[in-house]
Design an enzyme around this catalytic site. Sequence first.
Site, PDB file in Angstrom:
ATOM      1  CG  ASN A  12      -1.713   1.226   1.419  1.00  0.00           C
ATOM      2  OD1 ASN A  12      -1.847   2.021   0.476  1.00  0.00           O
ATOM      3  ND2 ASN A  12      -2.267   1.431   2.602  1.00  0.00           N
ATOM      4  CE  LYS A  14       0.159   3.440   4.921  1.00  0.00           C
ATOM      5  NZ  LYS A  14       0.001   3.633   6.350  1.00  0.00           N
ATOM      6  CG  HIS A 102      -6.019   1.703   5.153  1.00  0.00           C
ATOM      7  ND1 HIS A 102      -5.603   2.643   6.069  1.00  0.00           N
ATOM      8  CD2 HIS A 102      -4.958   0.874   4.948  1.00  0.00           C
ATOM      9  CE1 HIS A 102      -4.338   2.384   6.399  1.00  0.00           C
ATOM     10  NE2 HIS A 102      -3.929   1.322   5.736  1.00  0.00           N
ATOM     11  CD  GLU A 104      -3.184   5.408   6.796  1.00  0.00           C
ATOM     12  OE1 GLU A 104      -3.168   5.582   5.566  1.00  0.00           O
ATOM     13  OE2 GLU A 104      -2.237   4.908   7.433  1.00  0.00           O
ATOM     14  CD  GLU A 174      -3.493  -2.675   7.419  1.00  0.00           C
ATOM     15  OE1 GLU A 174      -2.376  -2.905   6.966  1.00  0.00           O
ATOM     16  OE2 GLU A 174      -4.145  -1.658   7.151  1.00  0.00           O
ATOM     17  N   GLY A 180       2.231   2.251  10.844  1.00  0.00           N
ATOM     18  CA  GLY A 180       3.141   3.376  10.670  1.00  0.00           C
ATOM     19  C   GLY A 180       3.828   3.818  11.954  1.00  0.00           C
ATOM     20  CB  SER A 216       5.156  -1.502  12.091  1.00  0.00           C
ATOM     21  OG  SER A 216       4.641  -0.199  12.326  1.00  0.00           O
TER      22      SER A 216
HETATM   23  C1  PEP Z   1      -0.892   0.113   5.987  1.00  0.00           C
HETATM   24  O1  PEP Z   1      -0.936   1.252   5.588  1.00  0.00           O
HETATM   25  O2  PEP Z   1      -1.786  -0.666   5.645  1.00  0.00           O
HETATM   26  C2  PEP Z   1       0.215  -0.293   6.854  1.00  0.00           C
HETATM   27  C3  PEP Z   1       0.181  -1.463   7.419  1.00  0.00           C
HETATM   28  O3  PEP Z   1       1.254   0.610   7.020  1.00  0.00           O
HETATM   29  P1  PEP Z   1       2.694   0.324   7.708  1.00  0.00           P
HETATM   30  O4  PEP Z   1       3.203  -0.975   7.127  1.00  0.00           O
HETATM   31  O5  PEP Z   1       3.530   1.494   7.298  1.00  0.00           O
HETATM   32  O6  PEP Z   1       2.463   0.226   9.164  1.00  0.00           O
END
Ligand code: PEP
Length: 261
Positions: A12, A14, A102, A104, A174, A180, A216
């Site tokens: 992803n 983003k 997601h 976000e 997640e 992040g 992460s």
């Molecule tokens: C994500 O945006 O779905 C995600 C898991 O980000 P990160 O790997 O940066 O934590």
Amino acid sequence: MNHHKRPLVIGNWKMNLDYVEALHLGQQLGVLMKNKPVEHTDVVLAPPFVDLRSVTSIVESERIPVDIAAQHVNAHDNGAHTGEISVSMLKRLNVKWILIGHSERRAMYAMSDDVVSATLRSVTRAGVQAVLCVGEAAEVREAHEHEAHIAAQLASALEGLDEKARELVSIAYEPIWAIGTGQTATSEEVSAMMAHIRSVLAHLSCGGARVLYGGSVNADNAPSLVLEGNVDGFLVGGASLKAESFMSIVQSCDDCYDGKR
Ligand code: PEP
């Protein structure tokens, strides 16, 4: 890793990389995949909307073995939704997967469970593969309500889906506190949640869905998460922006499926 299902790893990107930078990353991934072919893992890239055309063309012209995903879509078919993108527009660009809900989108753009559910229906009706994202905030886990929270998110999105639609669904777990932040969930936490999600999915007649972990994930922690976390793959944010780290995560899944680790 659950060895019965083919692993799936999604990058992803983003809101990162303009179309020139996206092309460059696509090319780098193509070179790495040519040098060390991925045998058992489905690899999917989710660039920003404006990069989709350039990334799909390089993937097609250089025969890079990845599918393309969109990070979001509007639930409506067309009409007066200024600034939005429809499923049919994405299909036309050969987008095969769409991320839905997601955290976000849920937290910063007020995407409610109802909108997530409507979007999932619109995506699967069009025959496009859906990645339903679920996850709990830190306070929810601290209150020991994470399992109930995830069960409610899954039920709200999946209840009543017809069989054809259910076959198009994958889940990305997640935890919001891990996205992040560099604070990855432990293999034990991931493994426990994988078991919980699979039992909820079985009750919702969705037992065939692959269940990914995201939060992460990087080249260093992916091997142990794959081995001990019992995941069917990963949704990767930050570490998908560098070709080497993303491919190393993909390779962890591939090696584990192959029994090399
Ligand atoms: C994500 O945006 O779905 C995600 C898991 O980000 P990160 O790997 O940066 O934590």
